[in-house]
Motif scaffolding. Structure first.
Motif, PDB file in Angstrom:
ATOM      1  N   VAL A  78       0.842  -1.209   0.000  1.00  0.00           N
ATOM      2  CA  VAL A  78       0.000   0.000   0.000  1.00  0.00           C
ATOM      3  C   VAL A  78       0.877   1.259   0.000  1.00  0.00           C
ATOM      4  CG1 VAL A  78      -1.556   1.374   1.459  1.00  0.00           C
ATOM      5  CG2 VAL A  78      -2.003  -1.071   1.096  1.00  0.00           C
ATOM      6  N   THR A  79       1.884   1.235   0.857  1.00  0.00           N
ATOM      7  CA  THR A  79       2.763   2.403   0.951  1.00  0.00           C
ATOM      8  C   THR A  79       3.447   2.654  -0.387  1.00  0.00           C
ATOM      9  OG1 THR A  79       3.119   1.886   3.280  1.00  0.00           O
ATOM     10  CG2 THR A  79       4.681   3.402   2.268  1.00  0.00           C
ATOM     11  N   ALA A  80       3.915   1.598  -1.011  1.00  0.00           N
ATOM     12  CA  ALA A  80       4.602   1.734  -2.303  1.00  0.00           C
ATOM     13  C   ALA A  80       3.678   2.385  -3.326  1.00  0.00           C
ATOM     14  CB  ALA A  80       5.042   0.363  -2.797  1.00  0.00           C
ATOM     15  N   ARG A  81       2.444   1.936  -3.336  1.00  0.00           N
ATOM     16  CA  ARG A  81       1.473   2.472  -4.310  1.00  0.00           C
ATOM     17  C   ARG A  81       1.269   3.974  -4.077  1.00  0.00           C
ATOM     18  NH1 ARG A  81      -3.440  -0.983  -3.466  1.00  0.00           N
ATOM     19  NH2 ARG A  81      -2.133  -2.777  -3.889  1.00  0.00           N
ATOM     20  N   GLU A  82       1.147   4.360  -2.805  1.00  0.00           N
ATOM     21  CA  GLU A  82       0.878   5.777  -2.512  1.00  0.00           C
ATOM     22  C   GLU A  82       2.105   6.644  -2.788  1.00  0.00           C
ATOM     23  OE1 GLU A  82      -1.331   6.697   1.008  1.00  0.00           O
ATOM     24  OE2 GLU A  82      -2.781   5.097   0.670  1.00  0.00           O
ATOM     25  N   VAL A  83       3.272   6.138  -2.437  1.00  0.00           N
ATOM     26  CA  VAL A  83       4.504   6.910  -2.681  1.00  0.00           C
ATOM     27  C   VAL A  83       4.695   7.098  -4.188  1.00  0.00           C
ATOM     28  CG1 VAL A  83       7.034   6.789  -2.532  1.00  0.00           C
ATOM     29  CG2 VAL A  83       5.654   6.239  -0.532  1.00  0.00           C
ATOM     30  N   CYS A  84       4.482   6.028  -4.911  1.00  0.00           N
ATOM     31  CA  CYS A  84       4.682   6.085  -6.370  1.00  0.00           C
ATOM     32  C   CYS A  84       3.646   7.008  -7.015  1.00  0.00           C
ATOM     33  CB  CYS A  84       4.597   4.673  -6.934  1.00  0.00           C
ATOM     34  SG  CYS A  84       4.989   4.581  -8.673  1.00  0.00           S
TER      35      CYS A  84
END
Ligand code: NOJ
Length: 708
Positions: free
Chosen positions: A119-125
């Motif tokens: 989830v974090t990766a998706r939001e950061v990206c």
């Protein structure tokens, strides 16, 4: 074994080709990372024009502008953007704020934590960025240290397993890269002081601090951050043995190493290793740092070192190759595809966040008062952290970084404990009186007591504040500050059902709460949904399953108090304590009861390269379905170096329906029983090993495994 997940098959070849066309200035620029808040606007502009390799703490459209400038440089090398997304992309107001790493480690749930990474990766990206400075793989042993909240707790095995899971989650979709930090033994600094010397030897590093990093490397972690401090008086930034020989050569790490903030400058200003920045630059690169965070003179120094033939250019090529390889692999040169910004704080992510909060909360005491029954008609909510979202979030959010914004208003959905109680107990009367602050000379305890007297049950939310945690914020005294204890005492005197909820960054001395409250609930920093999950637990909407990943001392001076210490022979008790901890690693209650039986080993005798399967049956003997974390510990009975009497070797969280029995099997291979000898060899010593399986460090079944 896959050490590095190359999604673009030709990343290596493309990096090599580009490297062959680069000038030394372009190479040096790739090795620098800058942040706007350490430079004048003119210099910031200058470094953008130079085409520096990386930025940090830039958000969203600002990153687009910088990318645009980079596309005008000769080779159009895209910069990589780093951010401290350490419990969600929390520096972006409106993004998902997960429970802190310490909180989520209490879930003991690898899959859940992998999901947090995803989830974090998706939001950061989606926000235009590429790189999170996470996971923190430091081991939290000295609780005075200000950054305990950022860790996965006190156990190297747990830290390694959860570190591996979150690394996989961050990197598996190819959205961003992760950064294992702070390499190495950072939390072990003398006196629990942040960024001091850690008096540990290489043997100790290999035994305790290296294993989590090794797991992250094996999981495909693309970058590692060099810690601020030193080990055994040797500054890490200049430590060739630790960085180049162990991390890169021995573990085969193929990503790049970034220093922590201003580490190169610190070699001059704080560590007095050299008296000039060019000497520091040379030492840092030779040791194995590939990128310097924020010592911008590093760029000019590198050029001057090359000009004066003071550094091997092959070291620079190696560093740049590593950085470019990651950039190609991430697709930065190919117009990286990014998820729609709408994913930031979206409903699906909220659902995962609520689940994470529920799994992370630890019920430490319950004398039967919970779940609250129908007889409770009025609830008084009190305490300094009952309605303080900043305390609930903890460190590393938009409130605190990159610059403090005390008056920021959260744009995303959040629930403090007060909000949660009002939502979950809609049909009851809820009254609120804060009672006191975390600090301060005054209090409103009388008002809180008055409210308590009108109620059938009191929920008192105590803990700490971000002013007491983080960098520069170690504590010598980890008791409840201000009037908090006084508040609890006065509430106790009302005779009402008293439930203490802790919203705090790290373990505090809470024996008074244990002795005087009917229930104690530890949430640590629960993120957006911590308050709601706490209220749901109190109402019995779900069955709690969190267990402590870190021990709680009775008194501040008892730290370190981790469970897996070596035995002494004079009793190990300070004369002025009761002895033992208030709560131990592995403690955590549920609304049901688990019974362990039938521990068996597929083989009780194995060879030094063999394995055994350890099985146990776990019955849910209570009335409610629930999740139990089954833990396997080992004791190496006789060993040539000291070993802990109990060391976690595996764990599994399982769901068991009321009345059902499930079998859990752990494969244990002999090499997991190895010790590190004084001559730094990993050896499995023949002899007996106690195998202990249970739900915590105190209640377990035991069998003997012999290695022959
Ligand atoms: C310093 C901290 O030690 C590190 O954890 C963080 O990632 C960097 N600053 C960047 O903010």
């Amino acid at each position: 074994m896959e050490l590095y997940k190359d999604k673009t098959a030709d990343a290596d070849a493309r990096a090599e080709d580009l490297l062959s066309r680069m000038s030394i200035e372009e190479k040096a620029a790739q090795m620098l990372q800058v942040s706007y808040n350490t430079l004048s606007p003119e210099d910031y502009e200058k470094y953008q024009r130079l085409g520096v390799g990386a930025f940090l703490h830039v958000l969203g459209s600002d990153a687009d502008k910088i990318r645009e400038k980079a596309s005008k440089t000769r080779l159009k090398i895209p910069p990589i953007f780093g951010i401290d997304a350490i419990h969600g992309h929390a520096l972006r107001n409106g993004a998902t704020v997960f429970p802190s790493q310490l909180a989520m480690s209490c879930s003991f749930d690898r899959d859940l934590i992998r999901g947090v990474g995803r989830v974090t990766a998706r939001e950061v990206c989606a926000d235009g960025l590429d790189w999170t400075f996470s996971p923190v793989l430091c081991i939290a042993r000295d609780l005075r240290w200000g950054r305990v909240d950022e860790t996965f707790g006190e156990d190297p095995y747990l830290c390694g397993e959860l570190g591996r899971s979150i690394t996989e989650g961050y990197e598996e979709d190819g959205y961003i890269i992760s950064c294992a930090k702070h390499y190495i033994a950072y939390g072990e600094a003398t006196g629990g002081r942040d960024a001091y010397d850690s008096p540990v030897t290489e043997r100790k590093i290999r035994e305790v601090f290296l294993p989590p990093f090794e797991k992250a490397v094996r999981a495909g972690c693309s970058s590692v951050m060099t810690a601020y401090g030193s080990v055994d008086a040797s500054p890490l930034t200049a430590n060739r043995r630790i960085l180049r020989e162990i991390l890169k050569d021995e573990l085969g790490f193929r990503g790049f190493v970034v220093t922590d903030w201003e580490n190169v400058r610190s070699l001059v200003t704080n560590q007095h290793f050299t008296d000039n920045l060019c000497g520091a630059t040379k030492a840092a690169v030779e040791a194995g740092n590939d990128m310097s965070m924020n010592t911008h003179e590093f760029y000019e120094c590198l050029l001057s070192l090359v000009k004066n033939k003071k550094i091997h250019t092959s070291l620079i090529d190696d560093a740049v190759r590593r950085i470019l390889r990651v950039k190609f692999r991430l697709g930065l040169f190919d117009g990286k595809e990014r998820p729609d910004k709408k994913v930031i704080g979206c409903a699906e992510h909220k659902k995962i966040n609520l689940e994470t909060a529920r799994e992370s909360i630890v019920l430490l005491k319950n004398n039967g008062v919970l779940p609250l029954g129908e007889d409770v008609k009025t609830i008084a909510v009190t305490g300094p952290n009952a309605d303080d979202i900043r305390a609930q979030y903890g460190d590393w959010t938009f409130f605190s970084h990159p610059e403090p914004k005390d008056d920021a208003q959260p744009q995303g959905e959040y629930h403090t404990v007060l909000d949660g109680v009002r939502e979950v107990f809609k049909d009851r009367r809820v009254i609120y009186e804060k009672g006191c602050d975390i600090f301060g000379a005054e209090n409103d305890i009388k008002k809180a007591v008055k409210a308590a007297k009108k109620a059938d049950a009191v929920i008192c939310v105590v803990g700490d504040s971000t002013a007491q945690n983080g960098e520069y914020r170690d504590r010598a005294d980890i008791t409840l500050s201000g009037f908090q204890l006084e508040l609890i005492k006065k509430l106790r005197e009302t005779g009402r059902k008293l439930i203490a909820v802790l919203v705090n960054c790290k373990p505090l001395c809470i024996s008074f709460l244990k002795d005087n409250c009917d229930a104690v609930i530890e949430t640590f920093n629960g993120g957006d949904f911590g308050g709601l999950a706490a209220a749901e637990l109190i109402a019995g909407k779900y069955n709690p399953s969190g267990k402590l990943s870190v021990s709680f001392p009775e008194l501040s001076a008892q730290t370190p108090c981790y469970y897996n210490s070596y035995d002494g022979w004079h009793g190990g008790r300070y004369v002025d304590t009761k002895g033992g901890n208030t709560f131990d690693f592995g403690d955590g209650l549920s609304y049901t009861k688990y019974v362990y039986s039938n521990l068996r080993l597929s083989q009780n005798v194995i060879s030094v390269d063999g394995f055994t399967d350890v099985s146990v049956d776990v019955t849910n003997a209570g009335e409610r379905d629930g999740k139990e974390t089954v833990m396997m510990f080992v004791n190496d009975v006789i060993s040539s170096v000291l070993t802990p009497r109990m060391e976690l070797k595996n764990f599994k969280k399982i769901f068991i329906k009321s009345g059902d029995t499930k079998t859990v099997t752990f494969r244990l291979s002999a090499d997991e029983l190895s010790i590190v000898t004084p001559s730094l060899e990993y050896v499995v010593e023949k002899g007996d090993f106690e195998i202990m399986v249970g739900g915590n460090t105190k209640e377990y079944l035991k069998d003997i495994l012999t290695v022959k």
